[in-house]
Design a protein around this motif. Structure first.
Motif, mmCIF file in Angstrom:
data_model
loop_
_atom_site.group_PDB
_atom_site.id
_atom_site.type_symbol
_atom_site.label_atom_id
_atom_site.label_comp_id
_atom_site.label_asym_id
_atom_site.label_seq_id
_atom_site.Cartn_x
_atom_site.Cartn_y
_atom_site.Cartn_z
ATOM 1 N N VAL A 1 42.294 -26.608 13.867
ATOM 2 C CA VAL A 1 41.057 -26.833 13.114
ATOM 3 C C VAL A 1 41.114 -25.946 11.878
ATOM 4 N N ASP A 2 41.274 -26.570 10.727
ATOM 5 C CA ASP A 2 41.481 -25.825 9.489
ATOM 6 C C ASP A 2 40.165 -25.579 8.756
ATOM 7 N N GLY A 3 40.005 -24.354 8.287
ATOM 8 C CA GLY A 3 38.810 -23.976 7.542
ATOM 9 C C GLY A 3 39.087 -23.825 6.062
ATOM 10 N N ASP A 4 39.523 -24.900 5.423
ATOM 11 C CA ASP A 4 39.788 -24.899 3.970
ATOM 12 C C ASP A 4 40.815 -23.837 3.571
ATOM 13 N N SER A 5 41.900 -23.772 4.302
ATOM 14 C CA SER A 5 42.952 -22.798 3.986
ATOM 15 C C SER A 5 43.621 -23.121 2.664
ATOM 16 N N VAL A 6 44.085 -22.074 1.982
ATOM 17 C CA VAL A 6 44.751 -22.253 0.685
ATOM 18 C C VAL A 6 46.169 -21.689 0.701
ATOM 19 N N ASP A 7 46.661 -21.317 1.887
ATOM 20 C CA ASP A 7 47.979 -20.689 1.972
ATOM 21 C C ASP A 7 49.035 -21.592 2.608
ATOM 22 N N GLY A 8 48.714 -22.884 2.744
ATOM 23 C CA GLY A 8 49.671 -23.789 3.356
ATOM 24 C C GLY A 8 49.592 -23.824 4.869
ATOM 25 N N THR A 9 48.448 -23.441 5.422
ATOM 26 C CA THR A 9 48.273 -23.428 6.873
ATOM 27 C C THR A 9 48.553 -24.796 7.486
ATOM 28 N N VAL A 10 47.964 -25.847 6.938
ATOM 29 C CA VAL A 10 48.136 -27.192 7.492
ATOM 30 C C VAL A 10 49.585 -27.652 7.369
ATOM 31 N N GLU A 11 50.178 -27.432 6.197
ATOM 32 C CA GLU A 11 51.560 -27.857 5.973
ATOM 33 C C GLU A 11 52.518 -27.128 6.916
ATOM 34 N N THR A 12 52.271 -25.846 7.115
ATOM 35 C CA THR A 12 53.106 -25.066 8.025
ATOM 36 C C THR A 12 52.990 -25.587 9.451
ATOM 37 N N ALA A 13 51.761 -25.861 9.874
ATOM 38 C CA ALA A 13 51.540 -26.357 11.234
ATOM 39 C C ALA A 13 52.263 -27.682 11.466
ATOM 40 N N LEU A 14 52.188 -28.592 10.514
ATOM 41 C CA LEU A 14 52.838 -29.895 10.650
ATOM 42 C C LEU A 14 54.362 -29.759 10.652
ATOM 43 N N ARG A 15 54.852 -28.762 9.959
ATOM 44 C CA ARG A 15 56.309 -28.580 9.895
ATOM 45 C C ARG A 15 56.861 -27.977 11.181
ATOM 46 N N VAL A 16 56.193 -26.958 11.720
ATOM 47 C CA VAL A 16 56.743 -26.269 12.889
ATOM 48 C C VAL A 16 56.363 -26.956 14.203
ATOM 49 N N LEU A 17 55.301 -27.778 14.174
ATOM 50 C CA LEU A 17 54.888 -28.504 15.372
ATOM 51 C C LEU A 17 54.460 -29.911 14.940
ATOM 52 N N PRO A 18 55.418 -30.808 14.731
ATOM 53 C CA PRO A 18 55.133 -32.135 14.167
ATOM 54 C C PRO A 18 54.085 -32.941 14.924
ATOM 55 N N GLY A 19 53.935 -32.718 16.212
ATOM 56 C CA GLY A 19 52.962 -33.497 16.973
ATOM 57 C C GLY A 19 51.549 -32.944 16.948
ATOM 58 N N ILE A 20 51.321 -31.899 16.178
ATOM 59 C CA ILE A 20 50.010 -31.266 16.164
ATOM 60 C C ILE A 20 48.960 -32.189 15.540
ATOM 61 N N LYS A 21 47.742 -32.073 16.024
ATOM 62 C CA LYS A 21 46.617 -32.854 15.497
ATOM 63 C C LYS A 21 45.813 -31.964 14.563
ATOM 64 N N ILE A 22 45.538 -32.432 13.351
ATOM 65 C CA ILE A 22 44.814 -31.642 12.358
ATOM 66 C C ILE A 22 43.366 -32.118 12.273
ATOM 67 N N VAL A 23 42.433 -31.178 12.386
ATOM 68 C CA VAL A 23 41.008 -31.452 12.225
ATOM 69 C C VAL A 23 40.474 -30.490 11.169
ATOM 70 N N HIS A 24 39.643 -30.975 10.275
ATOM 71 C CA HIS A 24 39.035 -30.118 9.248
ATOM 72 C C HIS A 24 37.601 -29.819 9.648
ATOM 73 N N GLN A 25 37.266 -28.527 9.682
ATOM 74 C CA GLN A 25 35.937 -28.178 10.146
ATOM 75 C C GLN A 25 34.875 -28.627 9.148
ATOM 76 N N THR A 26 33.664 -28.864 9.654
ATOM 77 C CA THR A 26 32.618 -29.484 8.860
ATOM 78 C C THR A 26 31.698 -28.490 8.182
ATOM 79 N N ARG A 27 31.631 -27.276 8.739
ATOM 80 C CA ARG A 27 30.834 -26.228 8.085
ATOM 81 C C ARG A 27 31.748 -25.004 7.955
ATOM 82 N N THR A 28 31.219 -23.805 8.041
ATOM 83 C CA THR A 28 32.058 -22.613 7.968
ATOM 84 C C THR A 28 31.897 -21.793 9.246
ATOM 85 N N GLY A 29 32.872 -20.926 9.512
ATOM 86 C CA GLY A 29 32.777 -20.018 10.650
ATOM 87 C C GLY A 29 33.598 -20.454 11.842
ATOM 88 N N LYS A 30 33.979 -19.475 12.657
ATOM 89 C CA LYS A 30 34.803 -19.742 13.834
ATOM 90 C C LYS A 30 34.089 -20.639 14.838
#
Length: 279
Positions: free
Chosen positions: A43-72
């Motif tokens: 669950v990505d919180g608007d990362s700007v450091d390549g968090t999503v791209e890194t996750a997809l590269r090291v774990l290709p089967g991962i599911k990406i969800v973008h959070q709708t507000r802010t906070g853990k």
């Protein structure tokens, strides 16, 4: 509260929820350690450091969800809603949670628990990150929680939990589709208070919670976003707020059903949380 609608499987499927904001360097190390057979949801919180791209590269089967507000808290709620596994595991992206503990958490659930709660203070557990001050603070907060809620937790402040997905309705978390307040405030449960809220609501819902020894590791990269004093104040206030919430719910139940007009805006926010939400 009734939440189970069917018998639980003896060979359950697992969903691991990983909330992350600018954790690319940590994910590079942690994600490959997670079992391939599990559903892993980042669950990505608007990362700007390549968090999503890194996750997809090291774990290709991962599911990406973008959070709708802010906070853990909102990130976890988004992940919980997206999960399809019979069991949900909370897993921090910073590398402090040990993936080797997951089988023990799952086994505890299969043996009859509703919730398996990691504990650094059970025999066999521990922490590479706790100092004397934080240990004393956590034990003090734990005592207060147990007195107020009638629980027997040994480690209130540790957020490494696993639970059956069918208990989610009992937790009454704010729906991810609810819009954030226009003034920039955070809804109650959207911030770092979520770990304490979950612990309190496990108790309020009368769920069977079994603690499992767990070892907290050092963060792989970067420093924690929290501070010992601010974190302690937040946890203490959350305990009292959740106790008042439970008392109000019981009082209304005796008279009439509760009608909630809108989600509650968080009445208190320590400075470090405000900084984290704006990053």
């Amino acid at each position: 509260m009734t939440f189970r609608t069917a018998p639980r499987p003896s060979n359950p499927t697992i969903s691991i929820i990983v909330p992350a904001r600018n954790e690319a360097a940590n994910l590079e190390v942690i994600l490959p350690q997670l079992p391939d057979a599990y559903e892993v949801i980042l669950v990505d919180g608007d990362s700007v450091d390549g968090t999503v791209e890194t996750a997809l590269r090291v774990l290709p089967g991962i599911k990406i969800v973008h959070q709708t507000r802010t906070g853990k808290g909102n990130a976890l709620a988004c992940g919980f809603e997206a999960a399809t596994g019979d069991i949900i595991v909370q897993f921090d992206a910073d590398g402090t949670a040990d993936p080797a503990d997951i089988p023990a958490l799952v086994d505890t659930l299969v043996k009859g628990a509703d919730v398996a709660k990691g504990s650094r203070f059970r025999r066999g557990g521990g922490s590479a990150d706790l100092n004397l001050f934080r240990s004393g603070r956590d034990l003090g907060l734990n005592l207060i929680c147990n007195v107020l809620l009638g629980t027997r937790y040994s480690d209130l402040c540790y957020g490494y939990n696993a639970f059956w997905r069918d208990v989610l309705p009992a937790l009454e978390l704010v729906d991810s589709a609810v819009e954030a307040p226009s003034d920039g405030a955070m809804l109650w449960g959207d911030g770092f208070e979520i770990d304490t809220i979950l612990t309190c609501r496990f108790a309020a819902a009368k769920l069977r919670v079994v603690e499992v020894p767990s070892f907290e590791k050092h963060r792989v990269h970067s420093e924690s976003n929290l501070d010992a004093i601010g974190d302690g104040i937040r946890v203490l206030k959350t305990i009292f707020d959740e106790r008042r919430r439970e008392n109000a719910a019981l009082a209304h139940t005796r008279r009439e059903p509760i009608v909630v007009a809108a989600p509650i805006v968080a009445p208190f926010r320590v400075e470090v949380e405000q900084r984290f939400a704006r990053r």
